[in-house]
Scaffold this motif. Structure first.
Motif, PDB file in Angstrom:
ATOM      1  N   HIS A   1      10.147  27.687  57.420  1.00  0.00           N
ATOM      2  CA  HIS A   1      11.091  26.372  57.367  1.00  0.00           C
ATOM      3  C   HIS A   1      12.109  25.703  57.946  1.00  0.00           C
ATOM      4  O   HIS A   1      11.995  24.859  59.094  1.00  0.00           O
ATOM      5  CB  HIS A   1      11.143  25.806  55.855  1.00  0.00           C
ATOM      6  N   MET A   2      13.085  26.340  58.239  1.00  0.00           N
ATOM      7  CA  MET A   2      14.243  26.389  59.190  1.00  0.00           C
ATOM      8  C   MET A   2      13.442  26.485  60.931  1.00  0.00           C
ATOM      9  O   MET A   2      13.945  25.765  61.074  1.00  0.00           O
ATOM     10  CB  MET A   2      15.014  27.623  58.918  1.00  0.00           C
ATOM     11  N   VAL A   3      13.161  27.578  61.098  1.00  0.00           N
ATOM     12  CA  VAL A   3      12.407  28.029  62.440  1.00  0.00           C
ATOM     13  C   VAL A   3      11.711  26.676  62.543  1.00  0.00           C
ATOM     14  O   VAL A   3      11.574  26.344  63.645  1.00  0.00           O
ATOM     15  CB  VAL A   3      11.987  29.007  62.317  1.00  0.00           C
ATOM     16  N   ARG A   4      10.723  25.803  61.477  1.00  0.00           N
ATOM     17  CA  ARG A   4       9.814  24.202  62.387  1.00  0.00           C
ATOM     18  C   ARG A   4      10.808  23.532  62.231  1.00  0.00           C
ATOM     19  O   ARG A   4      10.566  22.932  63.565  1.00  0.00           O
ATOM     20  CB  ARG A   4       9.280  24.253  61.174  1.00  0.00           C
ATOM     21  N   GLU A   5      11.776  23.210  61.834  1.00  0.00           N
ATOM     22  CA  GLU A   5      13.036  22.190  61.389  1.00  0.00           C
ATOM     23  C   GLU A   5      13.512  21.999  62.932  1.00  0.00           C
ATOM     24  O   GLU A   5      14.338  21.294  63.798  1.00  0.00           O
ATOM     25  CB  GLU A   5      14.106  22.388  60.449  1.00  0.00           C
ATOM     26  N   LEU A   6      14.018  23.586  63.342  1.00  0.00           N
ATOM     27  CA  LEU A   6      14.375  23.060  65.029  1.00  0.00           C
ATOM     28  C   LEU A   6      13.811  23.105  65.778  1.00  0.00           C
ATOM     29  O   LEU A   6      14.613  22.355  66.624  1.00  0.00           O
ATOM     30  CB  LEU A   6      15.715  25.090  64.809  1.00  0.00           C
ATOM     31  N   ALA A   7      13.171  23.444  66.583  1.00  0.00           N
ATOM     32  CA  ALA A   7      12.406  22.802  66.982  1.00  0.00           C
ATOM     33  C   ALA A   7      11.239  21.681  67.134  1.00  0.00           C
ATOM     34  O   ALA A   7      11.204  20.571  67.907  1.00  0.00           O
ATOM     35  CB  ALA A   7      10.611  23.933  66.482  1.00  0.00           C
ATOM     36  N   ARG A   8      11.676  21.449  65.891  1.00  0.00           N
ATOM     37  CA  ARG A   8      11.142  19.379  66.129  1.00  0.00           C
ATOM     38  C   ARG A   8      12.307  19.053  66.773  1.00  0.00           C
ATOM     39  O   ARG A   8      12.391  17.585  67.052  1.00  0.00           O
ATOM     40  CB  ARG A   8      10.911  19.238  64.110  1.00  0.00           C
ATOM     41  N   LEU A   9      13.790  18.868  65.622  1.00  0.00           N
ATOM     42  CA  LEU A   9      14.562  18.520  66.833  1.00  0.00           C
ATOM     43  C   LEU A   9      14.962  19.165  68.138  1.00  0.00           C
ATOM     44  O   LEU A   9      15.599  18.244  68.843  1.00  0.00           O
ATOM     45  CB  LEU A   9      15.819  19.120  65.551  1.00  0.00           C
TER      46      LEU A   9
ATOM     47  N   VAL B   1       2.609  29.884  65.812  1.00  0.00           N
ATOM     48  CA  VAL B   1       3.178  30.055  64.416  1.00  0.00           C
ATOM     49  C   VAL B   1       4.098  28.823  64.103  1.00  0.00           C
ATOM     50  O   VAL B   1       4.089  28.128  62.659  1.00  0.00           O
ATOM     51  CB  VAL B   1       4.822  31.073  64.443  1.00  0.00           C
ATOM     52  N   LEU B   2       4.347  28.277  64.603  1.00  0.00           N
ATOM     53  CA  LEU B   2       5.240  26.010  64.663  1.00  0.00           C
ATOM     54  C   LEU B   2       3.682  25.742  64.358  1.00  0.00           C
ATOM     55  O   LEU B   2       3.711  24.820  63.790  1.00  0.00           O
ATOM     56  CB  LEU B   2       5.733  25.909  65.652  1.00  0.00           C
ATOM     57  N   ALA B   3       2.846  25.741  65.071  1.00  0.00           N
ATOM     58  CA  ALA B   3       0.910  25.390  65.380  1.00  0.00           C
ATOM     59  C   ALA B   3       0.156  25.914  63.734  1.00  0.00           C
ATOM     60  O   ALA B   3      -0.904  24.913  63.388  1.00  0.00           O
ATOM     61  CB  ALA B   3       0.153  25.546  66.384  1.00  0.00           C
ATOM     62  N   ALA B   4       0.329  26.502  63.081  1.00  0.00           N
ATOM     63  CA  ALA B   4      -0.258  27.342  61.988  1.00  0.00           C
ATOM     64  C   ALA B   4      -0.268  25.811  61.099  1.00  0.00           C
ATOM     65  O   ALA B   4       1.233  25.657  60.847  1.00  0.00           O
ATOM     66  CB  ALA B   4       0.181  28.674  61.791  1.00  0.00           C
ATOM     67  N   PRO B   5      -1.111  26.335  60.064  1.00  0.00           N
ATOM     68  CA  PRO B   5      -1.153  25.181  58.604  1.00  0.00           C
ATOM     69  C   PRO B   5       0.174  25.480  58.374  1.00  0.00           C
ATOM     70  O   PRO B   5       0.138  26.671  57.505  1.00  0.00           O
ATOM     71  CB  PRO B   5      -2.114  24.576  58.723  1.00  0.00           C
ATOM     72  N   ARG B   6       0.565  24.487  57.037  1.00  0.00           N
ATOM     73  CA  ARG B   6       1.341  25.518  56.476  1.00  0.00           C
ATOM     74  C   ARG B   6       0.908  25.821  55.221  1.00  0.00           C
ATOM     75  O   ARG B   6       1.106  25.234  54.073  1.00  0.00           O
ATOM     76  CB  ARG B   6       2.963  23.961  56.546  1.00  0.00           C
TER      77      ARG B   6
END
Length: 102
Positions: free
Chosen positions: A29-37, A97-102
Motif C-alpha cells: 500500500h505504501m509503495v502504491r501511494e508513493l507511485a501514485r504521488l 506489481v502496481l497494476a495487480a488487482p488489490r
C-alpha cells in the motif's frame, strides 16, 4: 535526524529482498501511494492505520530492500520510490506489481 540512512547501491538490490518487501500488504500500500504521488513525501504524510513505530519498521524494510530512498530534509525524512533502479534491474516488475488487482 539529519543523518543519511544506508541504502543498497543499485547493483546490490536483490529480487528476493524486493519481493519479500512487497509481499506485505501494508508495504505494498505504501509503495502504491508513493507511485501514485510520483514525488517524495514526508514519511508521515501517507495515511495509514498503523503506529509510527510500525510505519518506521515498514519503511526500513522497503529501504533496505532497495525499493525506496529516504533522505533527510530539515526535520523530516522524505521517501521516494526507486523506480529507475527497480526498472533497470527488473524491467516490468514494478509496473506489474502496481497494476495487480488489490
Amino acid at each position: 535526524m539529519g543523518q543519511d540512512l544506508p541504502h543498497p547501491e543499485r547493483a546490490e538490490i536483490r529480487i528476493e529482498a524486493v519481493l519479500a518487501a512487497l509481499a506485505d500488504p501494508m508495504r505494498l500500500h505504501m509503495v502504491r501511494e508513493l507511485a501514485r504521488l510520483d514525488t517524495g513525501v514526508a514519511c508521515g504524510s501517507i495515511d495509514l492505520p498503523i503506529s509510527k513505530s510500525t510505519r518506521t519498521h515498514h519503511l526500513r524494510i522497503l529501504r533496505e530492500a532497495g525499493v525506496v530512498r529516504i533522505r533527510p530534509e530539515g526535520t523530516s525524512r522524505i521517501t521516494t520510490l526507486r523506480r529507475d533502479d527497480l526498472n533497470a534491474l527488473f524491467p516490468g516488475l514494478l509496473d506489474g506489481v502496481l497494476a495487480a488487482p488489490r
